[in-house]
Every structure is written in structure tokens, then in C-alpha cells.
Design an enzyme around this catalytic site. Structure first.
Site, PDB file in Angstrom:
ATOM      1  N   PHE A 198       0.824  -1.204   0.000  1.00 15.57           N
ATOM      2  CA  PHE A 198       0.000   0.000   0.000  1.00 15.57           C
ATOM      3  C   PHE A 198       0.860   1.258   0.000  1.00 15.57           C
ATOM      4  O   PHE A 198       1.843   1.351   0.752  1.00 15.57           O
ATOM      5  CB  PHE A 198      -0.874   0.068   1.262  1.00 15.57           C
ATOM      6  CG  PHE A 198      -1.896  -1.009   1.392  1.00 15.57           C
ATOM      7  CD1 PHE A 198      -3.192  -0.831   0.929  1.00 15.57           C
ATOM      8  CD2 PHE A 198      -1.573  -2.209   2.029  1.00 15.57           C
ATOM      9  CE1 PHE A 198      -4.146  -1.825   1.076  1.00 15.57           C
ATOM     10  CE2 PHE A 198      -2.523  -3.211   2.184  1.00 15.57           C
ATOM     11  CZ  PHE A 198      -3.811  -3.016   1.702  1.00 15.57           C
ATOM     12  N   ASP A 199       0.479   2.223  -0.811  1.00 16.70           N
ATOM     13  CA  ASP A 199       0.908   3.589  -0.565  1.00 16.70           C
ATOM     14  C   ASP A 199       0.242   4.020   0.740  1.00 16.70           C
ATOM     15  O   ASP A 199      -0.743   3.405   1.171  1.00 16.70           O
ATOM     16  CB  ASP A 199       0.465   4.479  -1.732  1.00 16.70           C
ATOM     17  CG  ASP A 199       0.749   5.943  -1.474  1.00 16.70           C
ATOM     18  OD1 ASP A 199       1.916   6.283  -1.209  1.00 16.70           O
ATOM     19  OD2 ASP A 199      -0.208   6.745  -1.518  1.00 16.70           O
ATOM     20  N   LEU A 200       0.729   5.080   1.361  1.00 17.83           N
ATOM     21  CA  LEU A 200       0.156   5.507   2.642  1.00 17.83           C
ATOM     22  C   LEU A 200      -0.760   6.720   2.479  1.00 17.83           C
ATOM     23  O   LEU A 200      -1.977   6.614   2.558  1.00 17.83           O
ATOM     24  CB  LEU A 200       1.274   5.809   3.636  1.00 17.83           C
ATOM     25  CG  LEU A 200       0.815   6.219   5.040  1.00 17.83           C
ATOM     26  CD1 LEU A 200      -0.008   5.114   5.695  1.00 17.83           C
ATOM     27  CD2 LEU A 200       2.008   6.600   5.907  1.00 17.83           C
ATOM     28  N   ASP A 201      -0.176   7.887   2.217  1.00 18.18           N
ATOM     29  CA  ASP A 201      -0.958   9.121   2.147  1.00 18.18           C
ATOM     30  C   ASP A 201      -1.937   9.087   0.982  1.00 18.18           C
ATOM     31  O   ASP A 201      -1.554   8.806  -0.164  1.00 18.18           O
ATOM     32  CB  ASP A 201      -0.029  10.323   1.968  1.00 18.18           C
ATOM     33  CG  ASP A 201       0.773  10.634   3.216  1.00 18.18           C
ATOM     34  OD1 ASP A 201       0.899   9.733   4.065  1.00 18.18           O
ATOM     35  OD2 ASP A 201       1.282  11.754   3.343  1.00 18.18           O
ATOM     36  N   ASP A 223      -3.109   5.761  -4.672  1.00 20.82           N
ATOM     37  CA  ASP A 223      -4.023   6.829  -5.079  1.00 20.82           C
ATOM     38  C   ASP A 223      -3.408   7.747  -6.123  1.00 20.82           C
ATOM     39  O   ASP A 223      -4.022   8.744  -6.511  1.00 20.82           O
ATOM     40  CB  ASP A 223      -4.403   7.685  -3.860  1.00 20.82           C
ATOM     41  CG  ASP A 223      -3.241   8.539  -3.365  1.00 20.82           C
ATOM     42  OD1 ASP A 223      -3.400   9.764  -3.246  1.00 20.82           O
ATOM     43  OD2 ASP A 223      -2.157   7.980  -3.104  1.00 20.82           O
TER      44      ASP A 223
END
Length: 211
Positions: free
Chosen positions: A8-11, A162
Site C-alpha cells: 500500500f501507498d500511505l498518504d 491513489d
């Protein structure tokens, strides 16, 4: 089930830092007497800070990065929350023995701060931050490093994000990709990068891994 690892990307993917990022950019631009619209600031979200500020003002890039990060850390907890159904989904994925990792363009200290604030830190088996790579996303290096740490194979890995950088990094690393429809830059923008999946909500991952 042919999915054993999810990165996963975070932000903007797991945690909502959109308002924090805009506020930090605005604070920095005010300090350096620069003027950008909200729409322009949104476009700065994604690449490493040093790349963004180098394009804006190469002579003052280090000062601008420092100003941004100081403000970001000071007001961080006023803004940051997890997106809906993130914790429940991560809990369910862990119960399915799926290995979970973070692949972020933030520094390690920022990644940990966000995970701790939202109570997500214990779900992850590996974290790859800007500190850990020579080439950040969209280069495949961060995804490949996370896979190496987790003993993952490309055919059984999904990269979730995202931003176009997340999808491109996953594509370059030879893994499946999932874009999130709640991206600040818009669902249609991400579809142009041809992600394998488009998540309308985080729980969609539970259906995907069960296929």
C-alpha cells in the site's frame, strides 16, 4: 486465492492527509513568498518533496523541504485520520495470512507518525520509505524491495495507491495494481494508467483476494 502480498501507498490511500499536505504547501509558499492555487498544489502531491521543490526553486530547495516538514509534523495530528473501512480491511487481510507492506515516498519518520496516529502500525510486515531507496516511485525499486523483504512473488502481489506513481511503480515491478477511487486527483485520472483494479472502497480488496 492467488494473492499472498498486498503493498500500500500511505498518504491518500490508507490515511487522509490531503488537507495536511495542502496546508503544509501553503505554509511553505507563504514563507517563501510564492503563490499557487489549490489546484496547482494538488498536482504537487505524490512525488518526493525534494523533486517538487527543486522544480519550483532549485536555489532554495533544501530550505523549502525543511520548512514544509517542520510545519507538517507540528500540525500532523490535527488533520490525519484513516479512510473509511481501512482498519477493518487490514484486519481481515491479516486473518487471511496475507502479508502487508507500505511503500511510500515519505521519510520513515513521517510514515511511522501517520501509522501510529491512525492505529495502523501493527498491521504491516514491511515498510519501505524514501530513506530506503535510491529511486522512489514511479521507479519499481521500492516495490521490489518490499517484495524482497516479504519473500513475495510478482504474480501474487498487488500494489495499491491513489497516485499515478503508485500504479506506474507496480506496473514496472510486474505486479497487479489497484487504484483507489477516493484519490484527490480523481478516479478518471488514475484509470488512464490502466490499473488492474479500481477500488470503490477498501473492502473491495477482500473480494479481489478471494477470486
Amino acid at each position: 486465492m492467488n494473492t499472498h502480498t498486498i503493498l500500500f501507498d500511505l498518504d491518500g490511500t490508507l490515511i487522509d492527509t490531503n488537507a495536511l499536505i495542502v496546508a503544509s504547501f501553503k505554509h511553505t509558499f507563504e514563507r517563501f513568498q510564492l503563490d499557487f492555487t489549490d489546484e496547482e498544489i494538488i498536482e504537487f502531491n505524490g512525488p518526493p518533496l525534494i523533486e517538487t521543490f527543486r522544480k519550483i526553486d532549485p536555489a532554495r530547495v533544501e530550505e523549502m523541504v525543511a520548512t514544509y516538514r517542520t510545519h507538517n509534523f507540528e500540525v500532523h495530528d490535527q488533520y490525519v485520520t484513516a479512510f473509511p473501512k481501512v482498519a477493518e480491511t487490514l484486519e481481515a487481510l491479516k486473518d487471511m495470512d496475507i502479508k502487508l507492506g507500505i511503500v511510500s515516498t515519505k521519510m520513515a519518520s513521517g510514515v511511522r507518525k501517520g501509522l501510529e496516529k491512525t492505529g495502523l502500525v501493527d498491521y504491516f510486515d514491511a515498510i519501505i520509505s524514501l530513506d530506503d531507496v535510491t529511486h522512489p516511485k514511479p521507479h519499481p525499486e521500492p516495490v521490489l524491495k518490499a517484495m524482497e523483504l516479504l519473500g513475495a512473488e510478482g504474480s501474487s502481489t498487488i500494489m495499491v495507491g491513489d497516485n499515478s506513481h503508485d500504479i506506474e511503480a507496480g506496473n514496472h515491478a510486474g505486479v497487479r495494481t489497484a487504484a483507489v477511487s477516493w484519490s484527490q486527483k480523481g478516479k478518471e485520472r488514475l484509470l488512464a494508467y490502466k490499473p488492474t483494479y479500481m477500488l470503490e472502497e477498501m473492502t473491495d480488496l477482500l473480494r479481489i483476494v478471494g477470486e
